[in-house]
Design a protein around this motif. Structure first.
Motif, PDB file in Angstrom:
ATOM      1  N   THR A  85       0.822  -1.012   0.003  1.00 29.16           N
ATOM      2  CA  THR A  85       0.016   0.107  -0.100  1.00 29.16           C
ATOM      3  C   THR A  85       0.926   1.108   0.042  1.00 29.16           C
ATOM      4  O   THR A  85       2.081   1.141   0.276  1.00 29.16           O
ATOM      5  CB  THR A  85      -0.840   0.042   1.460  1.00 29.16           C
ATOM      6  OG1 THR A  85      -0.146  -0.242   2.390  1.00 29.16           O
ATOM      7  CG2 THR A  85      -1.765  -1.101   1.268  1.00 29.16           C
ATOM      8  N   ILE A  86       0.269   2.251  -0.478  1.00 25.01           N
ATOM      9  CA  ILE A  86       1.031   3.451  -0.597  1.00 25.01           C
ATOM     10  C   ILE A  86       0.814   4.429   0.693  1.00 25.01           C
ATOM     11  O   ILE A  86      -0.199   4.602   1.204  1.00 25.01           O
ATOM     12  CB  ILE A  86       0.470   4.294  -1.846  1.00 25.01           C
ATOM     13  CG1 ILE A  86       0.824   3.595  -3.122  1.00 25.01           C
ATOM     14  CG2 ILE A  86       1.194   5.766  -1.647  1.00 25.01           C
ATOM     15  CD1 ILE A  86       0.022   4.134  -4.472  1.00 25.01           C
ATOM     16  N   ASP A  87       1.729   4.800   1.230  1.00 21.69           N
ATOM     17  CA  ASP A  87       1.917   5.562   2.515  1.00 21.69           C
ATOM     18  C   ASP A  87       1.031   6.785   2.369  1.00 21.69           C
ATOM     19  O   ASP A  87       1.253   7.540   1.251  1.00 21.69           O
ATOM     20  CB  ASP A  87       3.206   6.034   2.903  1.00 21.69           C
ATOM     21  CG  ASP A  87       3.967   4.975   3.574  1.00 21.69           C
ATOM     22  OD1 ASP A  87       3.318   3.927   3.913  1.00 21.69           O
ATOM     23  OD2 ASP A  87       5.224   5.343   3.833  1.00 21.69           O
ATOM     24  N   ASP A  88       0.289   7.304   3.429  1.00 17.04           N
ATOM     25  CA  ASP A  88      -0.569   8.416   3.262  1.00 17.04           C
ATOM     26  C   ASP A  88       0.146   9.578   2.595  1.00 17.04           C
ATOM     27  O   ASP A  88      -0.294  10.433   1.758  1.00 17.04           O
ATOM     28  CB  ASP A  88      -1.057   8.848   4.533  1.00 17.04           C
ATOM     29  CG  ASP A  88      -2.503   9.505   4.270  1.00 17.04           C
ATOM     30  OD1 ASP A  88      -3.289   9.341   3.709  1.00 17.04           O
ATOM     31  OD2 ASP A  88      -2.368  10.537   5.413  1.00 17.04           O
ATOM     32  N   ASP A  98       0.962  10.551 -11.506  1.00 18.51           N
ATOM     33  CA  ASP A  98       0.077   9.340 -12.079  1.00 18.51           C
ATOM     34  C   ASP A  98       0.730   8.140 -12.048  1.00 18.51           C
ATOM     35  O   ASP A  98       0.910   7.182 -13.141  1.00 18.51           O
ATOM     36  CB  ASP A  98      -0.465   9.640 -13.519  1.00 18.51           C
ATOM     37  CG  ASP A  98      -1.554   8.823 -14.045  1.00 18.51           C
ATOM     38  OD1 ASP A  98      -2.140   8.090 -13.231  1.00 18.51           O
ATOM     39  OD2 ASP A  98      -1.314   8.581 -15.602  1.00 18.51           O
ATOM     40  N   GLU A  99       1.524   7.647 -10.882  1.00 20.04           N
ATOM     41  CA  GLU A  99       2.479   6.433 -10.778  1.00 20.04           C
ATOM     42  C   GLU A  99       1.924   6.186  -9.421  1.00 20.04           C
ATOM     43  O   GLU A  99       2.434   6.731  -8.519  1.00 20.04           O
ATOM     44  CB  GLU A  99       3.784   6.725 -10.721  1.00 20.04           C
ATOM     45  CG  GLU A  99       4.186   6.887 -12.327  1.00 20.04           C
ATOM     46  CD  GLU A  99       5.782   7.057 -12.244  1.00 20.04           C
ATOM     47  OE1 GLU A  99       6.538   6.872 -13.367  1.00 20.04           O
ATOM     48  OE2 GLU A  99       6.412   7.051 -11.195  1.00 20.04           O
ATOM     49  N   MET A 100       1.282   5.215  -9.459  1.00 21.96           N
ATOM     50  CA  MET A 100       0.543   4.621  -8.018  1.00 21.96           C
ATOM     51  C   MET A 100       1.474   3.500  -7.397  1.00 21.96           C
ATOM     52  O   MET A 100       1.381   2.446  -7.240  1.00 21.96           O
ATOM     53  CB  MET A 100      -0.630   3.859  -8.200  1.00 21.96           C
ATOM     54  CG  MET A 100      -1.706   5.117  -8.728  1.00 21.96           C
ATOM     55  SD  MET A 100      -1.642   6.664  -7.947  1.00 21.96           S
ATOM     56  CE  MET A 100      -2.470   6.199  -6.317  1.00 21.96           C
ATOM     57  N   LEU A 101       2.789   4.127  -6.741  1.00 15.46           N
ATOM     58  CA  LEU A 101       3.811   3.145  -6.324  1.00 15.46           C
ATOM     59  C   LEU A 101       3.863   3.640  -4.839  1.00 15.46           C
ATOM     60  O   LEU A 101       3.974   4.681  -4.473  1.00 15.46           O
ATOM     61  CB  LEU A 101       5.145   3.704  -6.991  1.00 15.46           C
ATOM     62  CG  LEU A 101       4.990   3.064  -8.683  1.00 15.46           C
ATOM     63  CD1 LEU A 101       6.500   3.452  -9.380  1.00 15.46           C
ATOM     64  CD2 LEU A 101       4.801   1.506  -8.774  1.00 15.46           C
ATOM     65  N   CYS A 102       4.186   2.820  -4.100  1.00 19.58           N
ATOM     66  CA  CYS A 102       4.539   2.922  -2.709  1.00 19.58           C
ATOM     67  C   CYS A 102       6.099   3.448  -2.836  1.00 19.58           C
ATOM     68  O   CYS A 102       6.875   3.343  -3.982  1.00 19.58           O
ATOM     69  CB  CYS A 102       4.469   1.479  -2.037  1.00 19.58           C
ATOM     70  SG  CYS A 102       5.819   0.191  -2.226  1.00 19.58           S
TER      71      CYS A 102
END
Ligand SMILES: [Zn+2]
Length: 115
Positions: A85-88, A98-102
């Motif tokens: 999951t991605i940190d808040d 537009d890069e949904m990376l952790c």
């Protein structure tokens, strides 16, 4: 609730909310709820029961515990090298890029780009 990310989505990419609404649902209403949330400073308690339904199902998944898309996406694996999951604190930046990376995946990707 990540208010900055919500603001970015509503202003720049409301399609992300619309895409969460199934066929037959009211996509415009879901975006309307997101706009209302911005207007009341993200205070979910200020929503009606119906609005809260939209929030929980179509909006909240975009701004809380968002999944990392991973960088080594191969068959059957999500390819995330981090916690999944991605940190808040990184979320708004992910939407902007537009890069949904952790963070972990971001680091690996940066290193690969440098090579
Ligand atoms: Zn990751």
């Amino acid at each position: 609730m990540n208010f900055a990310a919500l603001n970015h989505i509503v202003e720049n990419n409301p399609e992300l909310i619309e895409e969460n609404v199934p066929a037959g649902g009211n996509a415009a209403a879901a975006v309307g709820v997101a706009r209302r949330l911005l207007g009341i400073n993200g205070n979910v308690d200020g929503l009606t029961e119906n609005q809260r339904y939209h929030y929980e199902n179509y909006i909240r998944p975009l701004i809380e515990n968002v999944s990392c898309t991973g960088i080594f996406s191969s068959e059957g694996e999500d390819g995330c090298v981090g916690g999944g999951t991605i940190d808040d604190e990184d979320l708004e930046g992910c939407y902007i890029l537009d890069e949904m990376l952790c963070q972990e995946c971001q680091n690996v990707q940066d290193r690969m780009r440098d090579d």
